[in-house]
Design an enzyme around this catalytic site. Structure first.
Site, short mmCIF file in Angstrom:
data_model
loop_
_atom_site.label_atom_id
_atom_site.label_comp_id
_atom_site.label_asym_id
_atom_site.label_seq_id
_atom_site.Cartn_x
_atom_site.Cartn_y
_atom_site.Cartn_z
N ARG A 9 22.81 -91.17 102.57
CA ARG A 9 23.13 -90.14 101.59
C ARG A 9 22.22 -90.17 100.37
NH1 ARG A 9 29.11 -89.71 100.12
NH2 ARG A 9 28.37 -87.68 99.48
N CYS A 10 21.39 -91.20 100.28
CA CYS A 10 20.50 -91.38 99.12
C CYS A 10 19.11 -90.82 99.44
CB CYS A 10 20.42 -92.86 98.77
SG CYS A 10 19.19 -93.25 97.52
N ARG A 11 18.62 -89.93 98.60
CA ARG A 11 17.31 -89.32 98.82
C ARG A 11 16.19 -90.35 98.84
NH1 ARG A 11 13.34 -87.29 95.45
NH2 ARG A 11 14.65 -87.54 93.62
N ARG A 14 16.28 -92.26 102.05
CA ARG A 14 15.74 -91.45 103.16
C ARG A 14 14.22 -91.39 103.09
NH1 ARG A 14 20.00 -88.03 101.56
NH2 ARG A 14 18.49 -86.53 100.72
#
Length: 113
Positions: A9-11, A14
């Site tokens: 969920r963390c940019r 990712r």
């Protein structure tokens, strides 16, 4: 083997994962919110990062501000807080043998792969 402690969920996490994928090297993904590191594992990570536990804490998280920010905590208590609330662990963390980095910015990962 390369290992990434990843939160999908963390940019930034990712982006770090994409860097590893582009490298063509083998790596393992640890979704640390689901597979929370043990106290021993977290202490090993902290040692490889060459930091003190408070430097691995996401101090902007609501749980940190509400439960821990105003307290004078020992390193052990900080590690326990991260294990109890893994959202507090900074991400992504990439480990390659004895080297480790917090991938913020994600380009830091390139230094150890």
């Amino acid at each position: 083997m390369i290992k990434i402690y990843h939160n999908p969920r963390c940019r930034k996490s990712r982006e770090g994962l994409q860097l590893l994928e582009k490298s063509g090297k083998e790596f393992e993904i640890v979704k640390y919110l689901e597979n929370v590191p043990t106290e021993e594992e977290l202490n090993i990570i902290i040692k490889k990062l060459d930091i003190v536990p408070i430097q691995l804490v996401r101090k902007t998280e609501k749980i940190w501000k509400e439960e821990y920010k105003s307290k004078d905590l020992t390193d052990k208590e900080i590690v326990t807080a991260m294990i109890t609330n893994p959202k507090l662990i900074e991400r992504p963390i990439v480990i390659n043998n004895k080297q480790a980095v917090i991938g913020r910015p994600p380009e830091k990962i390139s230094n150890i792969i």
